[in-house]
Design an enzyme around this catalytic site. Structure first.
Site, PDB file in Angstrom:
ATOM      1  N   ASP A 188      48.471  50.404  44.253  1.00 44.72           N
ATOM      2  CA  ASP A 188      48.589  49.197  43.722  1.00 44.72           C
ATOM      3  C   ASP A 188      50.082  48.504  43.444  1.00 44.72           C
ATOM      4  OD1 ASP A 188      45.969  49.702  43.314  1.00 44.72           O
ATOM      5  OD2 ASP A 188      45.790  49.130  41.179  1.00 44.72           O
ATOM      6  N   GLY A 234      40.101  46.881  37.860  1.00 46.23           N
ATOM      7  CA  GLY A 234      40.532  47.096  39.332  1.00 46.23           C
ATOM      8  C   GLY A 234      41.173  46.073  40.042  1.00 46.23           C
ATOM      9  N   PRO A 271      42.851  39.825  35.096  1.00 45.59           N
ATOM     10  CA  PRO A 271      42.000  40.396  34.085  1.00 45.59           C
ATOM     11  C   PRO A 271      42.406  42.110  33.898  1.00 45.59           C
ATOM     12  CG  PRO A 271      40.545  40.101  36.083  1.00 45.59           C
ATOM     13  CD  PRO A 271      42.076  39.387  36.278  1.00 45.59           C
ATOM     14  N   VAL A 272      42.227  42.433  32.473  1.00 44.87           N
ATOM     15  CA  VAL A 272      42.979  43.770  32.305  1.00 44.87           C
ATOM     16  C   VAL A 272      41.839  44.875  32.691  1.00 44.87           C
ATOM     17  CG1 VAL A 272      43.914  45.140  30.475  1.00 44.87           C
ATOM     18  CG2 VAL A 272      44.475  42.883  30.638  1.00 44.87           C
ATOM     19  N   SER A 311      46.090  44.829  37.372  1.00 42.68           N
ATOM     20  CA  SER A 311      46.896  44.432  36.167  1.00 42.68           C
ATOM     21  C   SER A 311      48.025  45.165  35.591  1.00 42.68           C
ATOM     22  CB  SER A 311      46.222  44.126  34.814  1.00 42.68           C
ATOM     23  OG  SER A 311      45.598  45.367  34.431  1.00 42.68           O
ATOM     24  N   SER A 312      47.806  46.667  35.447  1.00 47.03           N
ATOM     25  CA  SER A 312      48.877  47.606  35.074  1.00 47.03           C
ATOM     26  C   SER A 312      49.991  47.756  36.170  1.00 47.03           C
ATOM     27  CB  SER A 312      48.338  48.899  34.973  1.00 47.03           C
ATOM     28  OG  SER A 312      47.560  49.396  36.329  1.00 47.03           O
ATOM     29  N   ALA A 313      49.686  47.617  37.410  1.00 54.73           N
ATOM     30  CA  ALA A 313      50.642  47.790  38.309  1.00 54.73           C
ATOM     31  C   ALA A 313      51.478  46.391  38.460  1.00 54.73           C
ATOM     32  CB  ALA A 313      49.845  47.855  39.911  1.00 54.73           C
TER      33      ALA A 313
HETATM   34  O1  PMV Z   1      40.441  50.207  40.276  1.00 51.81           O
HETATM   35  P1  PMV Z   1      41.593  50.483  40.758  1.00 51.81           P
HETATM   36  O2  PMV Z   1      42.309  49.264  40.922  1.00 51.81           O
HETATM   37  O3  PMV Z   1      42.420  51.695  39.924  1.00 51.81           O
HETATM   38  O4  PMV Z   1      41.592  51.333  42.126  1.00 51.81           O
HETATM   39  C1  PMV Z   1      41.125  52.530  42.333  1.00 51.81           C
HETATM   40  C2  PMV Z   1      41.091  52.819  43.841  1.00 51.81           C
HETATM   41  C3  PMV Z   1      40.692  54.404  44.069  1.00 51.81           C
HETATM   42  O5  PMV Z   1      40.641  54.395  45.556  1.00 51.81           O
HETATM   43  C4  PMV Z   1      39.293  54.602  43.607  1.00 51.81           C
HETATM   44  C5  PMV Z   1      41.456  55.371  43.574  1.00 51.81           C
HETATM   45  C6  PMV Z   1      43.112  55.411  44.130  1.00 51.81           C
HETATM   46  O6  PMV Z   1      43.840  55.827  43.412  1.00 51.81           O
HETATM   47  O7  PMV Z   1      43.186  54.971  45.270  1.00 51.81           O
END
Ligand code: PMV
Length: 303
Positions: free
Chosen positions: A138, A91, A87-88, A94-96
């Site tokens: 990520d 969290g 899912p885009v 997806s972008s990584a």
């Molecule tokens: O939502 P995501 O997958 O971009 O994860 C963010 C994780 C945080 O700890 C909130 C930020 C980070 O850069 O580590």
């Protein structure tokens, strides 16, 4: 024609606290983005978002990868097709995954001989370029696969229980949520500091539990981690509804994964309870995705 794929990821523990140098544990999941590449006359990028050339609005990550790789290989024209189970913007990485899978595919097509470490590093640089800020987590986990203790990048034992993701289908901005936590930390350092350091302690104890495959205890710590994330303001009614739906239908534990505010929750679930938990997440207004941990990071699928 070359096809490379890379996985998404979930956080067992430690998001947000990791920004303050605390430990986190992240795990690649078996939802993959596949990128197919072949030499062409011009640059063509095709995904569910549309068909473009280099286009930083529609395909920012892939466009940035091509421009960065042009610094060391003469890419004249290339055709790139993307499809994804991830899912885009929720969290789940997806972008990584699209970034490192594209680098890996072009690396193979043009025989650049980049190592996995180099792919993860360039992937992180591209994420920083597009998002303004990004942790290397990520791109590292998507490149290497497996369960990883951050910031040490230490690989832990394979996770062998079902993972159910619940998507609220609400987008959120990682940048904004990280900024909100920073504001809270500035206002109440004596309260928020210890909360973040307790989250770090959860990851440290969690490392032992992963090694022992103690999923019931991991679930308990996920529940505590969710409460602490709620206390720093990154949960929402929608996220907590899905967390409680998962717990009440038999999950070992459930919590936000990633930045929060919207996006996804993750539940660790015994095989016998998977259908119940997925059903409960859907009934609570979310979209469930049943998956597993994966040891496979970047894969060259066909050559
Ligand atoms: O939502 P995501 O997958 O971009 O994860 C963010 C994780 C945080 O700890 C909130 C930020 C980070 O850069 O580590």
């Amino acid at each position: 024609m070359i096809t490379c794929s890379a996985p998404g990821k979930i956080y067992l523990f430690g998001e947000h606290a990791v920004v303050y140098g605390e430990n986190a544990i992240c795990c690649a999941v078996d939802l993959r983005t596949r990128v197919q590449v072949k030499i062409d006359e011009t640059v063509n990028i095709e995904s569910v978002l549309g068909k473009t050339g280099i286009d930083f609005e529609i395909h920012p990550y892939v466009s940035a990868v091509i421009e960065r790789m042009r610094e060391f290989i003469p890419i004249k024209g290339v055709s790139i097709k993307i499809n994804s189970d991830i899912p885009v913007g929720s969290g789940v990485g997806s972008s990584a995954a699209v970034t490192v899978a594209t680098i890996a595919a072009l690396n193979t097509l043009f025989n650049c001989k980049m190592t996995l470490e180099e792919i993860a590093k360039l992937g992180h640089e591209v994420e920083v370029q597009i998002q303004g800020a990004a942790s290397p987590t990520d791109t590292y986990v998507s490149t290497m696969g497996g369960v990883v203790l951050i910031p040490q990048k230490k690989k832990l034992k394979r996770i062998d229980c079902e993972i159910v993701i619940g998507n609220t289908n609400m987008l959120s901005s990682t940048k904004e949520l990280v900024a909100n936590v920073a504001k809270l930390q500035n206002s109440y350092p004596q309260i928020i500091g210890p909360v973040l350091s307790v989250i770090g302690s959860i990851s440290k104890i969690g490392e032992e539990l992963v090694i022992n495959s103690d999923y019931a205890s991991i679930g308990n710590l996920m529940n505590i981690n969710h409460g602490l994330l709620d206390s720093v303001g990154v949960s929402s009614i929608e996220l907590s509804s899905l967390v409680y739906a998962a717990r009440n239908s038999g999950a070992f534990g459930a919590k936000i994964t990633g930045a929060g505010g919207g996006g996804c929750i993750v539940a660790f679930v015994d095989r016998m309870q998977v259908d119940n938990v997925a059903y409960a997440i859907n009934a609570a207004g979310g979209s469930s995705i049943i998956t597993n941990a994966t040891e496979h990071g970047i894969m060259v699928e066909s050559n």
